[in-house]
Design a protein around this motif. Sequence first.
Motif, PDB file in Angstrom:
ATOM      1  N   ASP A   1     -10.400-127.245 -13.017  1.00 33.03           N
ATOM      2  CA  ASP A   1     -10.584-125.990 -13.761  1.00 33.03           C
ATOM      3  C   ASP A   1      -9.316-125.546 -14.494  1.00 33.03           C
ATOM      4  OD1 ASP A   1      -9.084-125.386 -11.565  1.00 33.03           O
ATOM      5  OD2 ASP A   1     -10.259-123.627 -10.950  1.00 33.03           O
ATOM      6  N   SER A   2      -8.313-126.427 -14.580  1.00 34.91           N
ATOM      7  CA  SER A   2      -7.040-126.081 -15.234  1.00 34.91           C
ATOM      8  C   SER A   2      -7.111-126.293 -16.743  1.00 34.91           C
ATOM      9  CB  SER A   2      -5.901-126.954 -14.680  1.00 34.91           C
ATOM     10  OG  SER A   2      -5.723-126.765 -13.299  1.00 34.91           O
ATOM     11  N   LYS A   3      -6.217-125.580 -17.410  1.00 32.67           N
ATOM     12  CA  LYS A   3      -5.941-125.850 -18.819  1.00 32.67           C
ATOM     13  C   LYS A   3      -4.556-126.469 -18.894  1.00 32.67           C
ATOM     14  CE  LYS A   3      -8.370-123.276 -22.349  1.00 32.67           C
ATOM     15  NZ  LYS A   3      -8.191-122.347 -23.478  1.00 32.67           N
ATOM     16  N   ILE A   4      -4.415-127.503 -19.699  1.00 32.59           N
ATOM     17  CA  ILE A   4      -3.152-128.216 -19.745  1.00 32.59           C
ATOM     18  C   ILE A   4      -2.665-128.346 -21.199  1.00 32.59           C
ATOM     19  CG2 ILE A   4      -3.582-129.541 -17.639  1.00 32.59           C
ATOM     20  CD1 ILE A   4      -4.326-131.906 -19.567  1.00 32.59           C
TER      21      ILE A   4
ATOM     22  N   MET B   1      -8.999-143.897 -23.250  1.00 33.31           N
ATOM     23  CA  MET B   1      -8.349-143.681 -24.545  1.00 33.31           C
ATOM     24  C   MET B   1      -8.765-142.370 -25.207  1.00 33.31           C
ATOM     25  SD  MET B   1      -6.291-144.478 -26.939  1.00 33.31           S
ATOM     26  CE  MET B   1      -5.808-146.178 -27.195  1.00 33.31           C
ATOM     27  N   ASP B   2     -10.058-142.085 -25.254  1.00 35.05           N
ATOM     28  CA  ASP B   2     -10.525-140.864 -25.930  1.00 35.05           C
ATOM     29  C   ASP B   2      -9.981-139.610 -25.260  1.00 35.05           C
ATOM     30  OD1 ASP B   2     -11.882-142.294 -27.817  1.00 35.05           O
ATOM     31  OD2 ASP B   2     -13.829-142.154 -26.818  1.00 35.05           O
ATOM     32  N   ALA B   3      -9.912-139.615 -23.941  1.00 34.41           N
ATOM     33  CA  ALA B   3      -9.386-138.458 -23.214  1.00 34.41           C
ATOM     34  C   ALA B   3      -7.895-138.270 -23.497  1.00 34.41           C
ATOM     35  CB  ALA B   3      -9.630-138.619 -21.713  1.00 34.41           C
ATOM     36  N   LEU B   4      -7.172-139.370 -23.551  1.00 36.75           N
ATOM     37  CA  LEU B   4      -5.753-139.280 -23.869  1.00 36.75           C
ATOM     38  C   LEU B   4      -5.538-138.745 -25.278  1.00 36.75           C
ATOM     39  CD1 LEU B   4      -4.590-142.627 -22.240  1.00 36.75           C
ATOM     40  CD2 LEU B   4      -3.785-140.349 -21.591  1.00 36.75           C
ATOM     41  N   LYS B   5      -6.365-139.185 -26.207  1.00 38.82           N
ATOM     42  CA  LYS B   5      -6.245-138.687 -27.581  1.00 38.82           C
ATOM     43  C   LYS B   5      -6.533-137.185 -27.643  1.00 38.82           C
ATOM     44  CE  LYS B   5      -7.283-142.932 -30.131  1.00 38.82           C
ATOM     45  NZ  LYS B   5      -8.245-143.624 -31.026  1.00 38.82           N
ATOM     46  N   GLN B   6      -7.480-136.727 -26.822  1.00 38.00           N
ATOM     47  CA  GLN B   6      -7.739-135.287 -26.768  1.00 38.00           C
ATOM     48  C   GLN B   6      -6.481-134.510 -26.389  1.00 38.00           C
ATOM     49  OE1 GLN B   6     -11.530-135.701 -24.216  1.00 38.00           O
ATOM     50  NE2 GLN B   6     -11.624-133.592 -24.974  1.00 38.00           N
ATOM     51  N   ILE B   7      -5.784-135.008 -25.376  1.00 38.23           N
ATOM     52  CA  ILE B   7      -4.583-134.322 -24.890  1.00 38.23           C
ATOM     53  C   ILE B   7      -3.484-134.357 -25.946  1.00 38.23           C
ATOM     54  CG2 ILE B   7      -2.777-134.363 -23.127  1.00 38.23           C
ATOM     55  CD1 ILE B   7      -4.896-135.590 -21.212  1.00 38.23           C
ATOM     56  N   TRP B   8      -3.337-135.504 -26.606  1.00 38.16           N
ATOM     57  CA  TRP B   8      -2.267-135.671 -27.591  1.00 38.16           C
ATOM     58  C   TRP B   8      -2.513-134.852 -28.857  1.00 38.16           C
ATOM     59  CZ3 TRP B   8      -0.893-138.331 -23.579  1.00 38.16           C
ATOM     60  CH2 TRP B   8       0.374-138.894 -23.497  1.00 38.16           C
ATOM     61  N   ARG B   9      -3.776-134.665 -29.209  1.00 38.13           N
ATOM     62  CA  ARG B   9      -4.096-134.018 -30.486  1.00 38.13           C
ATOM     63  C   ARG B   9      -4.381-132.531 -30.365  1.00 38.13           C
ATOM     64  NH1 ARG B   9      -8.149-138.816 -32.750  1.00 38.13           N
ATOM     65  NH2 ARG B   9      -6.514-140.363 -33.146  1.00 38.13           N
ATOM     66  N   SER B  10      -4.499-132.016 -29.154  1.00 39.36           N
ATOM     67  CA  SER B  10      -4.852-130.603 -28.965  1.00 39.36           C
ATOM     68  C   SER B  10      -3.643-129.801 -28.509  1.00 39.36           C
ATOM     69  CB  SER B  10      -5.965-130.462 -27.921  1.00 39.36           C
ATOM     70  OG  SER B  10      -7.087-131.250 -28.270  1.00 39.36           O
ATOM     71  N   ALA B  11      -3.578-128.556 -28.955  1.00 38.32           N
ATOM     72  CA  ALA B  11      -2.515-127.665 -28.470  1.00 38.32           C
ATOM     73  C   ALA B  11      -2.693-127.428 -26.978  1.00 38.32           C
ATOM     74  CB  ALA B  11      -2.549-126.354 -29.237  1.00 38.32           C
ATOM     75  N   THR B  12      -3.922-127.165 -26.559  1.00 43.55           N
ATOM     76  CA  THR B  12      -4.281-127.057 -25.146  1.00 43.55           C
ATOM     77  C   THR B  12      -5.654-127.690 -24.960  1.00 43.55           C
ATOM     78  OG1 THR B  12      -5.362-124.900 -25.396  1.00 43.55           O
ATOM     79  CG2 THR B  12      -3.000-124.899 -24.868  1.00 43.55           C
ATOM     80  N   VAL B  13      -5.953-128.117 -23.750  1.00 46.82           N
ATOM     81  CA  VAL B  13      -7.253-128.715 -23.471  1.00 46.82           C
ATOM     82  C   VAL B  13      -7.646-128.400 -22.032  1.00 46.82           C
ATOM     83  CG1 VAL B  13      -6.252-130.948 -22.801  1.00 46.82           C
ATOM     84  CG2 VAL B  13      -8.615-130.846 -23.597  1.00 46.82           C
TER      85      VAL B  13
ATOM     86  N   VAL C   1      -9.264-129.401 -18.591  1.00 48.03           N
ATOM     87  CA  VAL C   1      -9.414-130.679 -17.901  1.00 48.03           C
ATOM     88  C   VAL C   1     -10.886-131.077 -17.816  1.00 48.03           C
ATOM     89  CG1 VAL C   1      -9.058-131.892 -15.708  1.00 48.03           C
ATOM     90  CG2 VAL C   1      -7.293-130.339 -16.585  1.00 48.03           C
ATOM     91  N   LYS C   2     -11.770-130.113 -17.547  1.00 45.64           N
ATOM     92  CA  LYS C   2     -13.190-130.438 -17.381  1.00 45.64           C
ATOM     93  C   LYS C   2     -13.837-130.886 -18.687  1.00 45.64           C
ATOM     94  CE  LYS C   2     -14.462-125.528 -17.692  1.00 45.64           C
ATOM     95  NZ  LYS C   2     -15.043-124.398 -16.926  1.00 45.64           N
ATOM     96  N   GLU C   3     -13.172-130.653 -19.826  1.00 46.75           N
ATOM     97  CA  GLU C   3     -13.737-131.054 -21.111  1.00 46.75           C
ATOM     98  C   GLU C   3     -13.227-132.407 -21.597  1.00 46.75           C
ATOM     99  OE1 GLU C   3     -12.974-127.906 -23.843  1.00 46.75           O
ATOM    100  OE2 GLU C   3     -14.236-126.450 -22.766  1.00 46.75           O
ATOM    101  N   LEU C   4     -12.423-133.079 -20.791  1.00 44.66           N
ATOM    102  CA  LEU C   4     -11.914-134.396 -21.173  1.00 44.66           C
ATOM    103  C   LEU C   4     -13.052-135.410 -21.254  1.00 44.66           C
ATOM    104  CD1 LEU C   4      -8.631-134.551 -19.051  1.00 44.66           C
ATOM    105  CD2 LEU C   4      -8.819-134.262 -21.527  1.00 44.66           C
ATOM    106  N   SER C   5     -12.923-136.345 -22.179  1.00 39.98           N
ATOM    107  CA  SER C   5     -13.983-137.332 -22.435  1.00 39.98           C
ATOM    108  C   SER C   5     -13.925-138.472 -21.419  1.00 39.98           C
ATOM    109  CB  SER C   5     -13.854-137.892 -23.847  1.00 39.98           C
ATOM    110  OG  SER C   5     -13.994-136.880 -24.802  1.00 39.98           O
ATOM    111  N   LEU C   6     -14.297-138.152 -20.190  1.00 38.59           N
ATOM    112  CA  LEU C   6     -14.398-139.146 -19.121  1.00 38.59           C
ATOM    113  C   LEU C   6     -15.682-138.907 -18.353  1.00 38.59           C
ATOM    114  CD1 LEU C   6     -10.688-139.152 -17.885  1.00 38.59           C
ATOM    115  CD2 LEU C   6     -11.899-141.103 -18.889  1.00 38.59           C
ATOM    116  N   LYS C   7     -16.189-139.936 -17.719  1.00 35.16           N
ATOM    117  CA  LYS C   7     -17.520-139.862 -17.096  1.00 35.16           C
ATOM    118  C   LYS C   7     -17.541-138.970 -15.871  1.00 35.16           C
ATOM    119  CE  LYS C   7     -19.266-144.329 -18.724  1.00 35.16           C
ATOM    120  NZ  LYS C   7     -19.759-145.662 -18.321  1.00 35.16           N
ATOM    121  N   SER C   8     -16.524-139.071 -15.027  1.00 38.95           N
ATOM    122  CA  SER C   8     -16.570-138.341 -13.752  1.00 38.95           C
ATOM    123  C   SER C   8     -15.442-137.332 -13.653  1.00 38.95           C
ATOM    124  CB  SER C   8     -16.478-139.326 -12.577  1.00 38.95           C
ATOM    125  OG  SER C   8     -15.182-139.903 -12.510  1.00 38.95           O
ATOM    126  N   ASP C   9     -15.652-136.310 -12.832  1.00 44.25           N
ATOM    127  CA  ASP C   9     -14.611-135.309 -12.586  1.00 44.25           C
ATOM    128  C   ASP C   9     -13.407-135.941 -11.893  1.00 44.25           C
ATOM    129  OD1 ASP C   9     -16.247-133.450 -13.711  1.00 44.25           O
ATOM    130  OD2 ASP C   9     -16.919-132.566 -11.814  1.00 44.25           O
TER     131      ASP C   9
END
Length: 469
Positions: free
Chosen positions: A358-361, A428-440, A442-450
């Motif tokens: 439930d964090s924002k990073i 890869m897609d989840a990492l790109k989300q982190i690199w390209r976003s000011a904040t993101v 965690v639960k919205e990362l593009s990965l299958k499982s929590d």
Amino acid sequence: MSKKGGKQTEKGRKVHVPCKRAKVEASCPSSPMNYDSPDSVFESLIFPIEQETFFKEYWEQKPLLIQRDDPSVAAYYQSLFQLMDLKELSSQGLYYGRDVNICRCVNGKKKVLNKDGKVNYMQLKRDFDQKKATIQFHQPQRFKDELWRIQEKLECYFGSLVGSNVYITPPGSQGLPPHYDDVEVFILQLEGEKHWRLYKPTVHLAREYNVESEDRIGNPIHEFILKPGDLLYFPRGTIHQADTPPGGLYSTHVTISTYQNNSWGDFLLDAIPGLVFDTAKEDVALRTSIPRQLLMVDIADSTRRLSSFLRSLADRLENTKELRSSDMKKDFIMNRLPPFLGNSSDLLAPGGKLPKLDSKIRLRFKDHAIITVEPDQENSDELRKEMVYVYHSLKNRRERHMMGNEDDDTSEEGISETHGLRFPLSHMDALKQIWRSATVAVKELSLKSDAEKENLVLSLWAECLIEVI
């Protein structure tokens, strides 16, 4: 405004540079450098020239001379490095060849006057005073915090390694013969005055260092005196020589250089092997055998076939979304300076709270980390699957910057140590989300499982690459 090249530049019209203040070491004068961002540092360096003007009119094209008449800038430049600094540094264990060169230009040739082993300051000063030798001090950013701070930001700005050397030359002497370099050069005059002569290149945008004879280079196209606070830029390949005028003080300047082996040609050599490898997986034509005995005869007979392959590679390249860099990316991140932390060494500890679902990073040190796709380095099987690697320079050793490889910095194979993390290609897609976003979130990362989401951010957090906000 400082004028462009030609006669106006030679006259060196003076400009007034207002001092932009920033927090620096207590021993340093107020800094004219604005450290808000890599862009602002470069803007401060070339002020009052605008970035757009610099890259449109000067970069890789012609020299730029900025002569300043501002005591605060001169005082700041002087604080970057002084002759007296060598006394303390010598006591820390400097070595001839590695850290210091002693040289003098004699009859158009460089004469090296190095002793063996450790540098003794008193001997160094005797050679300086009596033999009129120039002291060349390698990579002072290893010892001087303000140069570390400047060069680290410039490496972020250029995306290329940025080195430096200090040259201290007695009055009435010259250290180096006319020559050209394979780097873009920024000269900052720190102490005394230096008489410069620049000549038309014999090799534009040269790829190597070379000494040129006086009878080959003709008359100088620019000639001027640099004083403390002045800055000079010239492109690689620019032939130059400089001497300290007689009857005055010694001269100290620092050269800040970048873009060595960083051309389109270098990038093609780096990127094409990966493109060929990937294309050969899908195109059977690239997997067919070369003719018998081709390597034993004139391979020029195969130019038509190779041209056909190159045209097909060009077609594929136009539709390729991602181009793999095999060495340049990694070489840069492995060998660049770590972030300048000043007194905030705690910045290299994992930041804040432990990341959870439930964090924002947000990303930390974005300019110091890269994402690459490579064959799995931990699997020696012939068919290695591809993995995502995140490399960073947070743990690079400042004292080894631009000094080459030594035993304590390399693996058994002689390769510099890399710092980073390894993930499955599915991340890869989840990492790109982190690199390209000011904040993101965690639960919205593009990965299958929590569990995958939490494990990813926990790994990045432990490596000091993200923080919870």
